[in-house]
Design an enzyme around this catalytic site. Structure first.
Site, PDB file in Angstrom:
ATOM      1  N   GLU A 209       3.011  -3.236   6.131  1.00  0.00           N
ATOM      2  CA  GLU A 209       3.149  -4.257   7.147  1.00  0.00           C
ATOM      3  C   GLU A 209       2.718  -5.745   6.691  1.00  0.00           C
ATOM      4  O   GLU A 209       2.249  -5.765   5.676  1.00  0.00           O
ATOM      5  CB  GLU A 209       2.215  -3.889   8.282  1.00  0.00           C
ATOM      6  CG  GLU A 209       2.752  -2.586   9.061  1.00  0.00           C
ATOM      7  CD  GLU A 209       1.574  -2.199   9.959  1.00  0.00           C
ATOM      8  OE1 GLU A 209       0.776  -3.099  10.574  1.00  0.00           O
ATOM      9  OE2 GLU A 209       1.674  -0.987  10.505  1.00  0.00           O
TER      10      GLU A 209
ATOM     11  N   LYS B 225       0.682  -9.256   7.070  1.00  0.00           N
ATOM     12  CA  LYS B 225      -0.677  -9.329   7.700  1.00  0.00           C
ATOM     13  C   LYS B 225      -0.736 -10.516   8.261  1.00  0.00           C
ATOM     14  O   LYS B 225      -0.581 -11.759   7.627  1.00  0.00           O
ATOM     15  CB  LYS B 225      -1.924  -9.343   6.649  1.00  0.00           C
ATOM     16  CG  LYS B 225      -3.304  -9.423   6.981  1.00  0.00           C
ATOM     17  CD  LYS B 225      -4.292  -9.397   6.054  1.00  0.00           C
ATOM     18  CE  LYS B 225      -5.652  -9.114   6.652  1.00  0.00           C
ATOM     19  NZ  LYS B 225      -5.771 -10.131   7.597  1.00  0.00           N
TER      20      LYS B 225
ATOM     21  N   ASP C  13      -1.441 -14.055  10.355  1.00  0.00           N
ATOM     22  CA  ASP C  13      -2.618 -14.735  10.229  1.00  0.00           C
ATOM     23  C   ASP C  13      -2.899 -15.672  11.675  1.00  0.00           C
ATOM     24  O   ASP C  13      -2.481 -16.632  11.899  1.00  0.00           O
ATOM     25  CB  ASP C  13      -2.268 -15.934   9.365  1.00  0.00           C
ATOM     26  CG  ASP C  13      -3.658 -16.647   8.752  1.00  0.00           C
ATOM     27  OD1 ASP C  13      -4.763 -15.979   9.266  1.00  0.00           O
ATOM     28  OD2 ASP C  13      -3.479 -17.439   8.160  1.00  0.00           O
TER      29      ASP C  13
ATOM     30  N   TYR D 159       2.797  -9.864  17.699  1.00  0.00           N
ATOM     31  CA  TYR D 159       3.228  -8.534  17.235  1.00  0.00           C
ATOM     32  C   TYR D 159       2.109  -7.370  17.421  1.00  0.00           C
ATOM     33  O   TYR D 159       1.144  -7.686  17.149  1.00  0.00           O
ATOM     34  CB  TYR D 159       3.518  -8.853  15.710  1.00  0.00           C
ATOM     35  CG  TYR D 159       4.917  -9.151  15.324  1.00  0.00           C
ATOM     36  CD1 TYR D 159       6.073  -8.741  16.066  1.00  0.00           C
ATOM     37  CD2 TYR D 159       5.262 -10.313  14.467  1.00  0.00           C
ATOM     38  CE1 TYR D 159       7.335  -9.418  15.825  1.00  0.00           C
ATOM     39  CE2 TYR D 159       6.513 -10.889  14.270  1.00  0.00           C
ATOM     40  CZ  TYR D 159       7.696 -10.172  14.943  1.00  0.00           C
ATOM     41  OH  TYR D 159       8.939 -10.673  14.759  1.00  0.00           O
TER      42      TYR D 159
ATOM     43  N   LYS E  68      -4.304  -9.161  -0.207  1.00  0.00           N
ATOM     44  CA  LYS E  68      -3.917 -10.446   0.417  1.00  0.00           C
ATOM     45  C   LYS E  68      -3.225 -11.332  -0.776  1.00  0.00           C
ATOM     46  O   LYS E  68      -3.027 -10.723  -2.033  1.00  0.00           O
ATOM     47  CB  LYS E  68      -5.285 -11.301   0.302  1.00  0.00           C
ATOM     48  CG  LYS E  68      -5.916 -10.689   1.391  1.00  0.00           C
ATOM     49  CD  LYS E  68      -6.639 -12.196   1.892  1.00  0.00           C
ATOM     50  CE  LYS E  68      -7.647 -11.442   3.248  1.00  0.00           C
ATOM     51  NZ  LYS E  68      -8.255 -12.614   3.907  1.00  0.00           N
TER      52      LYS E  68
ATOM     53  N   CYS F 173       2.346 -53.647  -6.642  1.00  0.00           N
ATOM     54  CA  CYS F 173       2.700 -52.520  -7.007  1.00  0.00           C
ATOM     55  C   CYS F 173       1.773 -52.200  -8.493  1.00  0.00           C
ATOM     56  O   CYS F 173       1.229 -53.025  -9.437  1.00  0.00           O
ATOM     57  CB  CYS F 173       3.939 -52.648  -7.824  1.00  0.00           C
ATOM     58  SG  CYS F 173       4.444 -51.267  -8.830  1.00  0.00           S
TER      59      CYS F 173
ATOM     60  N   CYS G 105       3.591 -52.404 -12.014  1.00  0.00           N
ATOM     61  CA  CYS G 105       3.917 -53.677 -12.690  1.00  0.00           C
ATOM     62  C   CYS G 105       3.488 -55.031 -12.178  1.00  0.00           C
ATOM     63  O   CYS G 105       3.862 -56.059 -12.400  1.00  0.00           O
ATOM     64  CB  CYS G 105       5.590 -53.797 -12.639  1.00  0.00           C
ATOM     65  SG  CYS G 105       6.017 -54.086 -10.902  1.00  0.00           S
TER      66      CYS G 105
ATOM     67  N   CYS H  38       7.856 -51.000  -4.241  1.00  0.00           N
ATOM     68  CA  CYS H  38       7.688 -52.043  -5.264  1.00  0.00           C
ATOM     69  C   CYS H  38       8.855 -52.717  -5.387  1.00  0.00           C
ATOM     70  O   CYS H  38      10.226 -52.362  -5.395  1.00  0.00           O
ATOM     71  CB  CYS H  38       7.357 -51.408  -6.571  1.00  0.00           C
ATOM     72  SG  CYS H  38       7.758 -52.331  -8.074  1.00  0.00           S
TER      73      CYS H  38
ATOM     74  N   CYS I 287      10.073 -52.846 -13.183  1.00  0.00           N
ATOM     75  CA  CYS I 287       8.959 -51.909 -12.998  1.00  0.00           C
ATOM     76  C   CYS I 287       9.069 -50.652 -13.890  1.00  0.00           C
ATOM     77  O   CYS I 287      10.213 -50.015 -13.778  1.00  0.00           O
ATOM     78  CB  CYS I 287       8.999 -51.377 -11.389  1.00  0.00           C
ATOM     79  SG  CYS I 287       7.522 -50.343 -11.362  1.00  0.00           S
TER      80      CYS I 287
HETATM   81  S1  IVH Z   1      -4.544  -3.078  11.253  1.00  0.00           S
HETATM   82  C1  IVH Z   1      -8.244  -0.244  11.466  1.00  0.00           C
HETATM   83  N1  IVH Z   1      -2.279  -4.413  10.481  1.00  0.00           N
HETATM   84  O1  IVH Z   1      -6.361  -8.591   9.982  1.00  0.00           O
HETATM   85  C2  IVH Z   1      -6.976  -1.374  11.084  1.00  0.00           C
HETATM   86  N2  IVH Z   1      -4.436  -5.528  11.099  1.00  0.00           N
HETATM   87  O2  IVH Z   1      -9.169  -7.160   9.404  1.00  0.00           O
HETATM   88  C3  IVH Z   1      -7.251  -2.420  11.885  1.00  0.00           C
HETATM   89  N3  IVH Z   1      -4.027  -8.296  10.915  1.00  0.00           N
HETATM   90  O3  IVH Z   1      -8.769  -8.053  12.431  1.00  0.00           O
HETATM   91  C4  IVH Z   1      -6.189  -3.565  11.526  1.00  0.00           C
HETATM   92  N4  IVH Z   1      -1.949  -7.904  10.213  1.00  0.00           N
HETATM   93  O4  IVH Z   1      -6.531  -9.418  13.119  1.00  0.00           O
HETATM   94  C5  IVH Z   1      -3.811  -4.583  11.048  1.00  0.00           C
HETATM   95  N5  IVH Z   1      -0.333  -5.407  10.346  1.00  0.00           N
HETATM   96  C6  IVH Z   1      -1.677  -5.564  10.498  1.00  0.00           C
HETATM   97  C7  IVH Z   1      -2.361  -6.785  10.741  1.00  0.00           C
HETATM   98  C8  IVH Z   1      -3.966  -6.781  10.787  1.00  0.00           C
HETATM   99  C9  IVH Z   1      -2.976  -8.753  10.546  1.00  0.00           C
HETATM  100  C10 IVH Z   1      -5.593  -8.616  10.967  1.00  0.00           C
HETATM  101  C11 IVH Z   1      -6.206  -8.275  12.259  1.00  0.00           C
HETATM  102  C12 IVH Z   1      -7.552  -7.612  11.669  1.00  0.00           C
HETATM  103  C13 IVH Z   1      -7.645  -8.271  10.604  1.00  0.00           C
HETATM  104  C14 IVH Z   1      -7.898  -6.856   9.410  1.00  0.00           C
END
Ligand code: IVH
Length: 693
Positions: free
Chosen positions: A121, A123, A125, A240, A335, A429, A432, A447, A453
């Site tokens: 999946e 991650k 932010d 999501y 990450k 500038c 020059c 400039c 220049c």
């Molecule tokens: S699963 C036990 N899936 O990342 C597993 N977390 O520490 C629980 N996050 O606090 C998290 N995308 O805020 C999971 N696809 C995803 C995620 C996700 C973002 C964040 C979430 C969590 C931190 C992981």
């Protein structure tokens, strides 16, 4: 008033409709009805509920809006703790292999055993939220907090259009009595930009206590934890789902899922947004491929992600793997290189671009961000530096996303110790020493050194040599680069001082091509004034303006000495262009270049300045009446006005002539009465030709 069954029916129908359309609009991005129609249905429901408060329900679409300012957030103890997830420290693709190897070892799998299935999946932010649905109705939304106790942010979460207030019923998949959905609230980048745009407008208008946000995650977190739900609602958020908390167990009639992916699909069926990017991956190779694929597309996604997450798909295997302290063994966050880092500003320098644009650049204590070591970051222009109030010595947030030029996002004000001076743009500038000017309505200083220049040299030479300007055959991009870098051409006149020896010394330059180039340069000496003027590369002076200038003034010296007012008399030259030409020739360097070019033999034929079009009929007032044999009324009027006459609508003693055609009426009579001279079309033509009518 007791509600009739009819009213209850209508209310139910309206809620159903509004839920469905909100889902179409917010989750599927595919609205089926116009906004105005949605609003109409919404108002009808609001009115019915106002008349029958006993029929109000917490999951009604009308309950997304409204609500009082909160004093603070109530605490919520999570029924199932919201755990964190281990982070794979190896940011290379091998991080995925490390995770797979660990999982296989824990499960006691050998080389001969089949690959483990995972779900890969994004991650996201943002910030993690737990949504609690009871009998399909959203009853509570809470932040993660410390994992055990979070804050009740139900009011604000209700404002997120993508989050269903009531789950969608499904025949195949009954909704469990209790379902806690976990996922991420975040802000899309375009929504973030728009929000900051609005914030900047508010600040510009003098609004107190408003600020811009540093990044989408902070903006999202601020919106979720905003105590005034009215303000929270103005902050566009997305969501999501990616997991679950408490859920009715199968023994009590809850669903019996066997994999994580099945659960994600169920959430989608129940109306929750689940990213289409979630994929089943067979073994480590698929994880590596996912990591690489997403990493490469990271900047093209509409929202920020800080990595990917891998989860063992089988719930039975997840159970076997279990937890170490507070982290599951069955999941890992892999990450990407962080796109933002803190560092210190050592100085603010000004960089001069190929077009003469001056850009303030922050020189930084080197910092590893977005996968590279960054030592400079652009500050764009003077206004940006002031808006962000960046000063030497400040601790700043630096962002580098993809191939984008590193940028200073903002200052950390708490870390400013003693204030360095506010930045000011130099008025000369730095390359020059020519004057740097900022034109009205523009953000950039430029400039005015142009040809002189060093920063603009290559560009200036290429422009001068191009076909539509001096047309120097054989002088292209690569050659100009070489000549400038070797230092044999510093200014335009240097081109005409080149000898065979200079050229053959350049890389890959044979004697034959050197001779051809010299011939091309020699030939270009015979030119025209418009080509020469255009070739100088004066800002805002294109070919057409160069032609107009040459025609208007006849020769170069008159142009060199023209005031801005005199330049304004040239057809199609407005104040900006006039100012640009005037500033250009006011620079001694530029005049020097022009003189040297002439001294080197660049020449053209000069003409006479175009006499101001004569206005032989100035001061005369003419009235047109009736139909002329060949000229239309408009044509006659144009001819008269071009000759300086005024064309009036009625006859008076001041009228000089009345031009009368067929079926002339009262105006002709009036002319005779007053003794005004009357002309026919032939008479008009004689008048225009300079005769007496
Ligand atoms: S699963 C036990 N899936 O990342 C597993 N977390 O520490 C629980 N996050 O606090 C998290 N995308 O805020 C999971 N696809 C995803 C995620 C996700 C973002 C964040 C979430 C969590 C931190 C992981």
């Amino acid at each position: 008033m007791a509600a009739s069954p009819k009213v209850q029916e209508r209310i139910d129908a309206l809620r159903e409709l509004l839920h469905r359309h909100a889902h179409q609009y917010y989750v599927l991005d595919a609205p089926e009805i116009p906004d105005a129609e949605y609003d109409r249905l919404f108002r009808e429901l609001q009115e019915l509920e106002a008349a029958h408060p006993d029929l109000l329900a917490p999951d009604s679409p009308t309950q997304r809006v409204g609500g009082a300012v909160l004093e603070g957030f109530a605490k919520v103890r999570h029924k199932v703790p919201m755990l964190s997830i281990r982070t794979e420290t190896d940011i290379e693709a091998s991080g995925a292999r490390n995770f797979d190897a660990r999982v296989r070892r824990e499960l006691g799998l050998g080389e001969g055993d089949p690959p483990v299935d995972y779900v890969a999946e994004l991650k996201f932010d943002g910030l993690a939220i737990n949504l609690r649905y009871e009998h399909g109705v959203l009853v509570q939304a809470a932040t993660r907090g410390d994992g055990e106790v979070g804050e009740d942010v139900t009011q604000n979460i209700r404002g997120i259009g993508q989050i269903p207030l009531r789950l969608h019923a499904s025949r195949q998949l009954p909704i469990p009595a209790v379902l806690e959905v976990r996922g991420e609230v975040f802000m899309r980048r375009d929504q973030f930009e728009r929000l900051n745009e609005l914030q900047r407008e508010k600040i510009a208008k003098g609004a107190k206590g408003e600020k811009t946000f540093v990044n989408p995650r902070n903006a999202a977190a601020g919106a979720v934890r905003q105590l005034d739900p009215a303000i929270a609602r103005q902050r566009p958020l997305s969501f999501y789902a990616y997991g679950w908390g408490e859920i009715t167990p199968p023994e009590q009639g809850g669903p019996a899922f066997t994999t994580h992916f099945e659960l994600l699909q169920a959430l989608r069926i129940w109306g929750l947004p689940v990213s289409q990017e979630a994929k089943v991956a067979h073994g480590a190779d698929d994880l590596v491929a996912f990591h690489q694929d997403v990493g490469g597309r990271r900047d093209k996604l509409p929202f920020d992600i800080d990595g990917v997450v891998y989860k063992v798909d089988s719930l039975a295997l997840q159970k076997r793997l279990g937890f170490v302290t507070r982290e599951p063994r069955w999941a890992v966050a892999h990450k990407f290189p962080a796109q933002e880092q803190l560092t210190t500003v050592e100085s603010i320098d000004v960089y001069v671009g190929r077009t003469g644009k001056l850009t303030p650049v922050a020189r930084l204590v080197p910092v590893f961000v977005g996968g590279v070591t960054v030592t400079n970051a652009t500050l764009h222009n003077e206004d940006e530096v002031h808006r962000k109030d960046v000063r030497v010595g400040d601790t700043v947030i630096v962002r580098r996303a993809g191939d984008v030029i590193p940028e200073v996002v903002g200052v950390v004000p708490e870390k400013r110790h003693g204030a360095a001076a506010v930045f000011t743009m130099p008025r000369r500038c730095p390359v020059c020493g020519s004057e740097a000017v900022r034109e009205e309505g523009e953000a950039d200083y430029r400039c005015t050194g142009g040809l002189f220049c060093g920063a603009q040299r290559k560009q200036a030479i290429l422009h001068f040599a191009q076909r539509r300007a001096m047309d120097i055959e054989g002088l292209g991009d690569k050659l100009v680069d070489q000549m400038v870098e070797a230092g044999v051409v510093k200014t335009l006149p240097d081109l005409y001082r080149l000898g065979l020896a200079n050229l053959v010394a350049l890389d890959r330059m044979g004697e034959k091509s050197a001779q051809n180039l010299l011939a091309g340069i020699e030939k270009s000496k015979q030119t025209t004034l418009p080509r020469f003027l255009y070739g100088l590369g004066i800002r805002h002076v294109g070919e057409a303006t160069a032609r107009d200038l040459a025609r208007h003034f006849g020769g170069l010296d008159a142009i060199l000495d023209a005031s801005a007012e005199q330049l304004l008399e040239v057809p199609d030259v407005g104040p900006v262009v006039a100012e640009s030409i005037h500033t250009f020739f006011a620079q001694p360097h530029n005049r020097e270049v022009v003189e040297q070019l002439r001294a080197c033999g660049v020449h053209w034929e000069e003409g006479e300045p175009v006499a101001r079009a004569p206005k032989p009929l100035a001061g005369l007032t003419v009235v047109l009446t009736g139909t002329l044999p060949t000229l239309s009324r408009d044509e006659a009027k144009d001819l008269l006005e071009a000759a300086g006459a005024k064309v009036a609508g009625s006859v008076s003693k001041k009228t000089s002539y009345v031009v009368a055609g067929a079926e002339a009426g009262s105006k002709l009579e009036k002319a005779r009465e007053l003794g005004v001279a009357v002309l026919d079309e032939d008479g008009l033509r004689r008048l225009l030709a300079g005769g007496q009518g």
